[in-house]
Design a protein around this motif. Structure first.
Motif, PDB file in Angstrom:
ATOM      1  N   ASN A  67     -16.563 -10.727  14.690  1.00 54.71           N
ATOM      2  CA  ASN A  67     -17.023 -11.355  13.327  1.00 54.71           C
ATOM      3  C   ASN A  67     -17.689 -10.268  12.355  1.00 54.71           C
ATOM      4  OD1 ASN A  67     -16.665 -13.849  14.494  1.00 54.71           O
ATOM      5  ND2 ASN A  67     -18.763 -14.074  15.104  1.00 54.71           N
ATOM      6  N   CYS A  68     -18.270  -9.340  12.980  1.00 54.51           N
ATOM      7  CA  CYS A  68     -18.836  -8.369  12.188  1.00 54.51           C
ATOM      8  C   CYS A  68     -17.782  -7.411  11.605  1.00 54.51           C
ATOM      9  CB  CYS A  68     -20.105  -7.368  12.888  1.00 54.51           C
ATOM     10  SG  CYS A  68     -21.627  -8.151  13.495  1.00 54.51           S
ATOM     11  N   ASN A  69     -16.774  -7.104  12.334  1.00 53.83           N
ATOM     12  CA  ASN A  69     -15.848  -6.284  11.578  1.00 53.83           C
ATOM     13  C   ASN A  69     -14.505  -7.203  11.126  1.00 53.83           C
ATOM     14  OD1 ASN A  69     -16.397  -3.451  12.816  1.00 53.83           O
ATOM     15  ND2 ASN A  69     -16.547  -4.670  14.657  1.00 53.83           N
ATOM     16  N   SER A  70     -14.663  -8.373  10.928  1.00 55.36           N
ATOM     17  CA  SER A  70     -13.613  -9.480  10.606  1.00 55.36           C
ATOM     18  C   SER A  70     -12.231  -9.043  11.493  1.00 55.36           C
ATOM     19  CB  SER A  70     -13.554  -9.080   9.029  1.00 55.36           C
ATOM     20  OG  SER A  70     -14.613  -9.624   8.376  1.00 55.36           O
ATOM     21  N   TYR A  71     -12.451  -8.761  12.670  1.00 61.59           N
ATOM     22  CA  TYR A  71     -11.311  -8.599  13.347  1.00 61.59           C
ATOM     23  C   TYR A  71     -10.816 -10.003  13.536  1.00 61.59           C
ATOM     24  CZ  TYR A  71     -12.423  -3.639  13.742  1.00 61.59           C
ATOM     25  OH  TYR A  71     -12.757  -2.412  13.471  1.00 61.59           O
ATOM     26  N   ILE A  72      -9.175 -10.043  14.049  1.00 61.89           N
ATOM     27  CA  ILE A  72      -8.639 -11.547  14.698  1.00 61.89           C
ATOM     28  C   ILE A  72      -8.399 -11.258  16.085  1.00 61.89           C
ATOM     29  CG2 ILE A  72      -6.917 -13.135  14.276  1.00 61.89           C
ATOM     30  CD1 ILE A  72      -7.093 -12.079  11.269  1.00 61.89           C
ATOM     31  N   ASN A  73      -8.848 -12.333  16.772  1.00 62.06           N
ATOM     32  CA  ASN A  73      -8.532 -12.230  18.110  1.00 62.06           C
ATOM     33  C   ASN A  73      -7.439 -13.295  18.352  1.00 62.06           C
ATOM     34  OD1 ASN A  73      -8.700 -12.979  21.157  1.00 62.06           O
ATOM     35  ND2 ASN A  73     -10.479 -11.623  21.214  1.00 62.06           N
ATOM     36  N   ARG A  74      -6.305 -12.703  19.067  1.00 58.97           N
ATOM     37  CA  ARG A  74      -5.339 -13.647  19.223  1.00 58.97           C
ATOM     38  C   ARG A  74      -5.106 -13.449  21.018  1.00 58.97           C
ATOM     39  NH1 ARG A  74      -6.889 -16.075  16.038  1.00 58.97           N
ATOM     40  NH2 ARG A  74      -6.213 -16.603  14.325  1.00 58.97           N
ATOM     41  N   GLY A  75      -5.888 -13.508  21.669  1.00 56.34           N
ATOM     42  CA  GLY A  75      -5.432 -13.386  23.149  1.00 56.34           C
ATOM     43  C   GLY A  75      -5.250 -14.404  23.864  1.00 56.34           C
ATOM     44  N   ILE A  76      -4.215 -14.925  24.780  1.00 55.33           N
ATOM     45  CA  ILE A  76      -4.186 -16.066  25.410  1.00 55.33           C
ATOM     46  C   ILE A  76      -4.355 -15.957  26.962  1.00 55.33           C
ATOM     47  CG2 ILE A  76      -2.675 -18.259  25.805  1.00 55.33           C
ATOM     48  CD1 ILE A  76      -1.753 -18.127  23.183  1.00 55.33           C
ATOM     49  N   SER A  77      -5.200 -16.729  27.667  1.00 53.18           N
ATOM     50  CA  SER A  77      -5.233 -16.386  28.842  1.00 53.18           C
ATOM     51  C   SER A  77      -4.203 -16.812  29.811  1.00 53.18           C
ATOM     52  CB  SER A  77      -6.437 -17.277  29.742  1.00 53.18           C
ATOM     53  OG  SER A  77      -6.671 -17.333  30.962  1.00 53.18           O
ATOM     54  N   GLY A  78      -3.653 -15.643  30.766  1.00 58.65           N
ATOM     55  CA  GLY A  78      -2.657 -15.936  31.411  1.00 58.65           C
ATOM     56  C   GLY A  78      -1.324 -15.590  31.133  1.00 58.65           C
ATOM     57  N   GLN A  79      -1.264 -15.146  30.011  1.00 55.55           N
ATOM     58  CA  GLN A  79       0.044 -14.805  29.183  1.00 55.55           C
ATOM     59  C   GLN A  79       0.684 -13.421  29.803  1.00 55.55           C
ATOM     60  OE1 GLN A  79       0.549 -15.335  24.842  1.00 55.55           O
ATOM     61  NE2 GLN A  79       1.140 -17.547  25.592  1.00 55.55           N
ATOM     62  N   THR A  80       2.008 -13.569  29.657  1.00 55.20           N
ATOM     63  CA  THR A  80       2.535 -12.436  30.010  1.00 55.20           C
ATOM     64  C   THR A  80       3.424 -11.812  28.701  1.00 55.20           C
ATOM     65  OG1 THR A  80       4.537 -13.913  30.547  1.00 55.20           O
ATOM     66  CG2 THR A  80       3.221 -13.028  32.408  1.00 55.20           C
ATOM     67  N   THR A  81       3.816 -10.531  28.825  1.00 59.44           N
ATOM     68  CA  THR A  81       4.660 -10.062  27.684  1.00 59.44           C
ATOM     69  C   THR A  81       5.541 -10.872  27.007  1.00 59.44           C
ATOM     70  OG1 THR A  81       6.109  -8.686  28.994  1.00 59.44           O
ATOM     71  CG2 THR A  81       4.005  -7.661  28.233  1.00 59.44           C
ATOM     72  N   PRO A  82       6.781 -11.426  27.702  1.00 62.07           N
ATOM     73  CA  PRO A  82       7.633 -12.308  26.905  1.00 62.07           C
ATOM     74  C   PRO A  82       7.243 -13.434  26.272  1.00 62.07           C
ATOM     75  CG  PRO A  82       7.712 -12.800  29.513  1.00 62.07           C
ATOM     76  CD  PRO A  82       6.816 -11.315  29.218  1.00 62.07           C
TER      77      PRO A  82
END
Length: 227
Positions: A67-82
């Motif tokens: 929030n302080c850096n205005s970064y965007i988080n696009r992590g999804i639990s369990g995901q693999t590279t494909p």
């Protein structure tokens, strides 16, 4: 009566499993997770973190960092590279960031979506890098955090595969003049694992672990944004 409840339980669990499998089949890369949030963003000159649960839980453990850096988080639990590759355009490119931080590969080693070679994991990571570059997005590649066991797949011994993948990531980054953040070297213990000071389960960092990661990744981000 006991027989009735036994049949009921045996009947319910297959239905639940079928429901989960059906959802995955309909949206295997989980494009729906951030679709609404993406549509409401008006982002310019920012940073997107692409990854799995280690990235997703980062915001849960230290929301202020994003929030302080205005970064965007696009992590999804369990995901693999494909899976990440399939959603890379929607969850990274279309957000028009200046920088993308890619942390990926541990769930591939855990065989979350089936067996896959280290080389194929790296190919998926390279494809994400090439997509970013083609869209004028600076890339920060991260080494995979140490892990010498998986609670959810105890038959696997991941430590040496993590090292092998990190070797490929580091060499590729060096050869292509890409910033590489080495989480592994900063956090590994003498058993090729993630020490308890940084993690309760040996895979996912706690707040102390994320604080170490923040210092390391922030150096790379700052270099890019200054340029």
């Amino acid at each position: 009566m006991k027989k009735f409840f036994t049949l009921l339980i045996l009947g319910i669990f297959p239905i639940c499993n079928y429901s989960q499998d059906t959802t995955m089949n309909k949206d295997w890369p989980n494009l729906n997770k951030y679709a609404k949030e993406n549509s409401q963003l008006a982002t310019t000159n920012t940073v997107v973190f692409m990854g799995d649960s280690i990235t997703e839980f980062w915001k849960v453990n230290d929301e202020s960092y994003f929030n302080c850096n205005s970064y965007i988080n696009r992590g999804i639990s369990g995901q693999t590279t494909p899976q990440m590759l399939l959603r890379f355009r929607q969850d990274v490119i279309e957000l028009n960031p200046s920088v993308v931080v890619i942390l990926a590969g541990i769930n591939d080693i855990a065989e979350n979506t089936g067996p896959i070679s280290i080389e194929s994991i790296m190919e998926n990571i390279i494809s994400m890098v090439e997509l970013a570059k083609a869209n004028k997005i600076k890339v920060i590649l991260c080494t995979v955090l140490p892990a010498n066991h998986f609670n959810w797949n105890p038959k696997l011994e991941p430590a040496d595969k993590v090292i092998a993948l990190n070797h490929l990531i580091s060499n590729y980054a060096k050869k292509n003049k890409i910033t590489c953040v080495d989480y592994y070297a900063a956090m590994v213990d003498d058993e090729k694992g993630l020490p308890i000071i940084y993690s309760a389960d040996g895979v996912h960092p706690n707040l102390e672990g994320y604080k170490v990661m923040e210092v390391l990744v922030q150096k790379g981000i700052s270099t890019y944004l200054k340029k």
